[in-house]
Design a protein around this motif. Structure first.
Motif, PDB file in Angstrom:
ATOM      1  N   ILE A  59       0.848  -1.191   0.000  1.00 47.02           N
ATOM      2  CA  ILE A  59       0.000   0.000   0.000  1.00 47.02           C
ATOM      3  C   ILE A  59       0.883   1.240   0.000  1.00 47.02           C
ATOM      4  CG2 ILE A  59      -1.776   1.269   1.249  1.00 47.02           C
ATOM      5  CD1 ILE A  59      -2.557  -1.400   2.593  1.00 47.02           C
ATOM      6  N   LEU A  60       0.691   2.090  -0.973  1.00 50.85           N
ATOM      7  CA  LEU A  60       1.468   3.321  -1.078  1.00 50.85           C
ATOM      8  C   LEU A  60       0.641   4.490  -0.539  1.00 50.85           C
ATOM      9  CD1 LEU A  60       3.858   5.031  -2.024  1.00 50.85           C
ATOM     10  CD2 LEU A  60       2.846   5.049  -4.317  1.00 50.85           C
ATOM     11  N   HIS A 111       4.003   1.759   2.420  1.00 49.52           N
ATOM     12  CA  HIS A 111       5.113   2.613   1.988  1.00 49.52           C
ATOM     13  C   HIS A 111       4.675   4.068   2.101  1.00 49.52           C
ATOM     14  CE1 HIS A 111       7.776  -0.489   0.012  1.00 49.52           C
ATOM     15  NE2 HIS A 111       6.646  -1.170   0.188  1.00 49.52           N
ATOM     16  N   LEU A 112       5.293   4.812   3.005  1.00 50.25           N
ATOM     17  CA  LEU A 112       5.044   6.240   3.134  1.00 50.25           C
ATOM     18  C   LEU A 112       5.974   6.985   2.184  1.00 50.25           C
ATOM     19  CD1 LEU A 112       4.884   6.510   7.036  1.00 50.25           C
ATOM     20  CD2 LEU A 112       2.954   6.464   5.439  1.00 50.25           C
ATOM     21  N   LEU A 113       5.412   7.875   1.403  1.00 55.91           N
ATOM     22  CA  LEU A 113       6.195   8.578   0.390  1.00 55.91           C
ATOM     23  C   LEU A 113       6.016  10.078   0.528  1.00 55.91           C
ATOM     24  CD1 LEU A 113       7.898   8.567  -2.257  1.00 55.91           C
ATOM     25  CD2 LEU A 113       5.721   8.444  -3.504  1.00 55.91           C
ATOM     26  N   ILE A 133       6.738  -1.266   7.792  1.00 54.88           N
ATOM     27  CA  ILE A 133       6.446   0.056   7.255  1.00 54.88           C
ATOM     28  C   ILE A 133       7.721   0.629   6.621  1.00 54.88           C
ATOM     29  CG2 ILE A 133       5.491   2.343   7.713  1.00 54.88           C
ATOM     30  CD1 ILE A 133       3.586  -0.003   8.322  1.00 54.88           C
ATOM     31  N   LYS A 134       7.634   0.977   5.371  1.00 57.84           N
ATOM     32  CA  LYS A 134       8.759   1.558   4.645  1.00 57.84           C
ATOM     33  C   LYS A 134       8.521   3.049   4.457  1.00 57.84           C
ATOM     34  CE  LYS A 134       9.913  -2.786   4.009  1.00 57.84           C
ATOM     35  NZ  LYS A 134      11.001  -3.422   4.797  1.00 57.84           N
ATOM     36  N   HIS A 135       9.590   3.771   4.179  1.00 63.18           N
ATOM     37  CA  HIS A 135       9.434   5.195   3.889  1.00 63.18           C
ATOM     38  C   HIS A 135      10.453   5.608   2.835  1.00 63.18           C
ATOM     39  CE1 HIS A 135      12.693   5.282   6.892  1.00 63.18           C
ATOM     40  NE2 HIS A 135      13.078   6.410   6.295  1.00 63.18           N
ATOM     41  N   ASP A 170       4.405  12.991 -10.428  1.00 59.75           N
ATOM     42  CA  ASP A 170       5.450  12.151 -11.014  1.00 59.75           C
ATOM     43  C   ASP A 170       6.043  11.204  -9.976  1.00 59.75           C
ATOM     44  OD1 ASP A 170       5.183  13.250 -13.543  1.00 59.75           O
ATOM     45  OD2 ASP A 170       6.667  14.818 -13.175  1.00 59.75           O
ATOM     46  N   GLY A 171       6.248  11.723  -8.765  1.00 58.39           N
ATOM     47  CA  GLY A 171       6.824  10.885  -7.723  1.00 58.39           C
ATOM     48  C   GLY A 171       5.937   9.718  -7.363  1.00 58.39           C
ATOM     49  N   ILE A 172       4.640   9.969  -7.256  1.00 57.55           N
ATOM     50  CA  ILE A 172       3.696   8.905  -6.923  1.00 57.55           C
ATOM     51  C   ILE A 172       3.652   7.844  -8.018  1.00 57.55           C
ATOM     52  CG2 ILE A 172       1.242   8.365  -6.548  1.00 57.55           C
ATOM     53  CD1 ILE A 172       1.035  11.220  -5.288  1.00 57.55           C
ATOM     54  N   GLN A 173       3.574   8.300  -9.254  1.00 58.63           N
ATOM     55  CA  GLN A 173       3.509   7.368 -10.374  1.00 58.63           C
ATOM     56  C   GLN A 173       4.771   6.510 -10.451  1.00 58.63           C
ATOM     57  OE1 GLN A 173       0.423   6.999 -11.248  1.00 58.63           O
ATOM     58  NE2 GLN A 173       0.507   7.545 -13.409  1.00 58.63           N
ATOM     59  N   ASP A 174       5.929   7.139 -10.384  1.00 60.00           N
ATOM     60  CA  ASP A 174       7.196   6.413 -10.529  1.00 60.00           C
ATOM     61  C   ASP A 174       7.426   5.456  -9.369  1.00 60.00           C
ATOM     62  OD1 ASP A 174       7.607   7.818 -12.848  1.00 60.00           O
ATOM     63  OD2 ASP A 174       9.114   9.181 -12.024  1.00 60.00           O
ATOM     64  N   TYR A 175       7.139   5.923  -8.158  1.00 63.24           N
ATOM     65  CA  TYR A 175       7.425   5.081  -7.000  1.00 63.24           C
ATOM     66  C   TYR A 175       6.452   3.910  -6.899  1.00 63.24           C
ATOM     67  CZ  TYR A 175       9.285   3.928  -2.418  1.00 63.24           C
ATOM     68  OH  TYR A 175       9.899   3.282  -1.374  1.00 63.24           O
ATOM     69  N   SER A 176       5.210   4.117  -7.298  1.00 67.23           N
ATOM     70  CA  SER A 176       4.248   3.015  -7.261  1.00 67.23           C
ATOM     71  C   SER A 176       4.685   1.883  -8.190  1.00 67.23           C
ATOM     72  CB  SER A 176       2.846   3.509  -7.644  1.00 67.23           C
ATOM     73  OG  SER A 176       2.794   3.912  -9.000  1.00 67.23           O
ATOM     74  N   LYS A 177       5.274   2.260  -9.320  1.00 64.58           N
ATOM     75  CA  LYS A 177       5.777   1.246 -10.257  1.00 64.58           C
ATOM     76  C   LYS A 177       7.039   0.590  -9.719  1.00 64.58           C
ATOM     77  CE  LYS A 177       3.805   3.591 -14.290  1.00 64.58           C
ATOM     78  NZ  LYS A 177       4.101   4.356 -15.535  1.00 64.58           N
TER      79      LYS A 177
END
Length: 277
Positions: free
Chosen positions: A4-5, A33-35, A83-85, A94-101
């Motif tokens: 879960i992002l 994953h906290l971003l 829990i990751k961060h 862009d950050g959300i899209q790239d990191y989710s992938k």
């Protein structure tokens, strides 16, 4: 939902999303994953070459953000090790899209402002851009999710055959909870079907699925958006799930025709799935 992002900017809506993720992640093998996205202050080096922020100052700023994220993580997940961060130097979208992938996320949970006008939750925001383009489900909330334990889930659809893929993904999400599924088709004056035909269409749609705790609902209203929200309030739904099209996201369902009174009503968490053509 194993990964879960949760994008966060430490705002109140982000806290709502984080609390919701914490509730969902109580399931075994779930990983959150906290971003957080930041940008180096533009004053580090300006167009003339002058420096209004030194490199040490910039590094101190980044360190403070990291410490804040670690404190945030401890605040909302004090007893969880899974829990990751991460911190990304990108724009939020862009950050959300790239990191989710990158992490192969199964679900994105985002908070949204939506203080009074419904349009705030769906149009012209980073949340809307993510909903419109994400290839994985996106759960949008504007309220505290600390005590999230869904009993009633709505799947609103036209129930055309091309929605089967979306329905499969919805069932994958729903399998994490002991909830009743309310299958919902909205009839409007512009697009009207009689109840018998509509119920048969829905029965045919779910034939291949082993559903137990569910209901079939045909609801008449002046518009799709009002029908969905009115029905969700009547049954006290916990989540509204629906499909979106990449070209228009939620805007094709919730538009400027919504009355001011309705836009101020309580907004349920919305789970969206992009339709692939």
């Amino acid at each position: 939902m194993k990964k879960i992002l949760v994008p966060t900017d430490f705002s109140k809506p982000s806290e709502y999303a984080t609390k919701l993720a914490a509730a969902i992640a109580k399931k075994p093998n779930s990983e959150v994953h906290l971003l957080h996205m930041i940008e180096i202050p533009t004053g580090v080096v300006d167009m003339t070459g002058a420096r209004s922020f030194s490199i040490p100052e910039s590094m101190l700023y980044i360190r403070k953000v990291r410490d804040k994220l670690l404190s945030y993580k401890q605040q909302f997940f004090p007893e969880s090790d899974n829990i990751k961060h991460a911190i990304r130097f990108q724009t939020p979208y862009d950050g959300i899209q790239d990191y989710s992938k990158k992490i192969n996320a199964d679900l994105i949970i985002m908070g949204s402002k939506g203080h009074t006008e419904l349009e705030e939750i769906i149009i012209g925001s980073n949340t809307e851009k993510v909903v419109r383009n994400a290839e994985i489900p996106v759960l949008v909330t504007k309220k505290d999710g600390s005590n999230f334990s869904p009993k009633n889930l709505i799947f609103a659809s036209s129930f055309k055959p091309n929605k089967n893929q979306v329905f499969n993904r919805f069932l994958d999400f729903a399998s994490n909870f002991d909830s009743k599924i309310h299958l919902l088709k909205i009839n409007t004056p512009q697009k009207f079907e009689n109840t018998k035909e509509t119920k048969q269409k829905i029965e045919n749609f779910i034939t291949k699925h082993n559903l137990n705790n569910y209901s079939i609902n045909v609801y008449n209203d002046s518009s799709i958006e009002e029908g969905i929200l009115n029905f969700s309030n009547e049954i006290n739904a916990d989540i509204i799930a629906l499909a979106t099209h990449g070209r228009s996201g939620l805007a094709h369902i919730f538009n400027e025709s919504i009355t001011k009174n309705l836009s101020k009503s309580s907004i349920k968490p919305m789970l969206t799935f992009k339709t692939f053509r």
